[in-house]
Design an enzyme around this catalytic site. Structure first.
Site, PDB file in Angstrom:
ATOM      1  N   ARG A  89      11.066   2.936   5.960  1.00 32.88           N
ATOM      2  CA  ARG A  89      10.506   3.900   5.006  1.00 32.88           C
ATOM      3  C   ARG A  89      11.052   5.298   5.189  1.00 32.88           C
ATOM      4  O   ARG A  89      10.724   6.198   4.398  1.00 32.88           O
ATOM      5  CB  ARG A  89       8.988   4.017   5.186  1.00 32.88           C
ATOM      6  CG  ARG A  89       8.253   2.823   4.727  1.00 32.88           C
ATOM      7  CD  ARG A  89       6.763   3.071   4.746  1.00 32.88           C
ATOM      8  NE  ARG A  89       6.140   1.786   4.827  1.00 32.88           N
ATOM      9  CZ  ARG A  89       4.988   1.458   4.263  1.00 32.88           C
ATOM     10  NH1 ARG A  89       4.297   2.348   3.625  1.00 32.88           N
ATOM     11  NH2 ARG A  89       4.529   0.242   4.381  1.00 32.88           N
ATOM     12  N   ARG A 134     -10.202  -1.027   2.427  1.00 32.08           N
ATOM     13  CA  ARG A 134      -9.234  -0.492   3.384  1.00 32.08           C
ATOM     14  C   ARG A 134      -9.475   1.000   3.568  1.00 32.08           C
ATOM     15  O   ARG A 134      -9.648   1.728   2.581  1.00 32.08           O
ATOM     16  CB  ARG A 134      -7.811  -0.736   2.853  1.00 32.08           C
ATOM     17  CG  ARG A 134      -7.026  -1.716   3.700  1.00 32.08           C
ATOM     18  CD  ARG A 134      -5.696  -2.057   3.084  1.00 32.08           C
ATOM     19  NE  ARG A 134      -4.720  -0.967   3.121  1.00 32.08           N
ATOM     20  CZ  ARG A 134      -3.430  -1.135   2.868  1.00 32.08           C
ATOM     21  NH1 ARG A 134      -2.965  -2.328   2.577  1.00 32.08           N
ATOM     22  NH2 ARG A 134      -2.601  -0.119   2.900  1.00 32.08           N
TER      23      ARG A 134
HETATM   24  P1  ADP Z   1       1.103   0.626   1.558  1.00 33.52           P
HETATM   25  O1  ADP Z   1       2.516   0.327   1.205  1.00 33.52           O
HETATM   26  O2  ADP Z   1       0.128   0.227   0.525  1.00 33.52           O
HETATM   27  O3  ADP Z   1       0.881   2.045   2.022  1.00 33.52           O
HETATM   28  P2  ADP Z   1       1.278  -0.930   4.050  1.00 33.52           P
HETATM   29  O4  ADP Z   1       0.339  -2.013   4.435  1.00 33.52           O
HETATM   30  O5  ADP Z   1       2.679  -1.298   3.822  1.00 33.52           O
HETATM   31  O6  ADP Z   1       0.619  -0.310   2.751  1.00 33.52           O
HETATM   32  O7  ADP Z   1       1.211   0.236   5.146  1.00 33.52           O
HETATM   33  C1  ADP Z   1      -0.017   0.782   5.542  1.00 33.52           C
HETATM   34  C2  ADP Z   1       0.205   1.935   6.534  1.00 33.52           C
HETATM   35  O8  ADP Z   1       0.849   1.445   7.717  1.00 33.52           O
HETATM   36  C3  ADP Z   1       1.094   3.078   6.051  1.00 33.52           C
HETATM   37  O9  ADP Z   1       0.409   4.023   5.256  1.00 33.52           O
HETATM   38  C4  ADP Z   1       1.560   3.667   7.395  1.00 33.52           C
HETATM   39  O10 ADP Z   1       0.550   4.442   7.984  1.00 33.52           O
HETATM   40  C5  ADP Z   1       1.743   2.425   8.244  1.00 33.52           C
HETATM   41  N1  ADP Z   1       3.132   1.915   8.122  1.00 33.52           N
HETATM   42  C6  ADP Z   1       3.510   0.719   7.600  1.00 33.52           C
HETATM   43  N2  ADP Z   1       4.843   0.592   7.644  1.00 33.52           N
HETATM   44  C7  ADP Z   1       5.333   1.729   8.186  1.00 33.52           C
HETATM   45  C8  ADP Z   1       6.626   2.213   8.474  1.00 33.52           C
HETATM   46  N3  ADP Z   1       7.731   1.498   8.204  1.00 33.52           N
HETATM   47  N4  ADP Z   1       6.743   3.437   9.046  1.00 33.52           N
HETATM   48  C9  ADP Z   1       5.667   4.172   9.339  1.00 33.52           C
HETATM   49  N5  ADP Z   1       4.417   3.784   9.070  1.00 33.52           N
HETATM   50  C10 ADP Z   1       4.238   2.583   8.498  1.00 33.52           C
END
Ligand code: ADP
Length: 209
Positions: A89, A134
């Protein structure tokens, strides 16, 4: 064997679709969000480190996230292809993933991005808040997660566009139709880039193994 990413803003349905297409392609789906939530629930050290960031809709710091993904990719089930959902990300995560793959002498074949208008994303997430509860699905935190997607993760998609491996897929409509579009997109990119796996006649009926 397919190594791929699914990207998309919060609420785009990438988790649902990741499970479906990974199943079709016979690869493991790895969701960083799911791994974080599991660790928060189990109160592991990783969970304790990540909780505050997740609750606020912030990215967990790259060093923590990168280490977690590197560990996960070392597991036996990730040796024959994988679909990463929610990673990378940030620009730093792109670099880290490139290094992990280079070490394995592997390359990403495809990146699919699900597109959904912001208004629909907000509506979907507020609806999910009522059913799933959530902690990060409040109006304020949703907006922050969307902002981060636009500010940082869209540039990540852009860096893969430059590599010629991205397909953008309309993420609105029926779940089954979106899955079909995604599978078609994976196939098209692989055909265009010449990375379709060789499938034997016997297996030709299956998507691939
Ligand atoms: P969404 O895409 O709906 O925000 P996710 O389940 O993919 O939901 O992610 C939830 C949370 O987990 C994010 O808001 C972040 O805090 C954390 N997270 C997930 N993937 C990453 C990543 N690649 N880098 C940093 N934080 C992450």
């Amino acid at each position: 064997m397919t190594r791929m990413l699914i990207m998309g803003p919060p609420g785009s349905g990438k988790g649902t679709q990741a499970a479906r297409i990974a199943d079709k392609l016979g690869i493991v789906a790895i969701s960083t969000g799911d791994i974080f939530r599991y660790n928060v629930k189990e109160m592991t050290e990783l969970g304790r480190e990540a909780k505050q960031y997740i609750d606020n809709g912030d990215f967990v710091p790259d060093d923590v996230t990168n280490r977690m993904v590197a560990d996960r990719l070392r597991q036996p089930d990730a040796q024959h292809g994988f679909l990463l959902d929610g990673y990378p990300r940030t620009a730093g995560q792109v670099e880290a993933l490139d290094a992990m793959l280079a070490e394995r002498d592997e390359k990403l074949a495809v990146v699919v991005e699900l597109t959904v208008p912001d208004e629909e994303l907000v509506a979907r997430l507020l609806h999910r808040a009522e059913t799933e509860g959530r902690a990060d699905d409040t109006a304020e935190v949703i907006q922050h997660r969307l902002d981060l997607y636009h500010e940082q993760t869209e540039a990540v998609v852009g860096s893969y566009v430059e590599r010629g491996i991205v397909a953008r897929v309309d993420g609105t409509g029926q779940i089954d139709d979106i899955t079909e579009r995604l599978l078609q997109a994976v196939y098209s990119v692989r055909e265009r880039t010449g990375t379709l796996p060789v499938v034997s006649k016997v297996d030709a009926g299956d998507a691939e193994s």
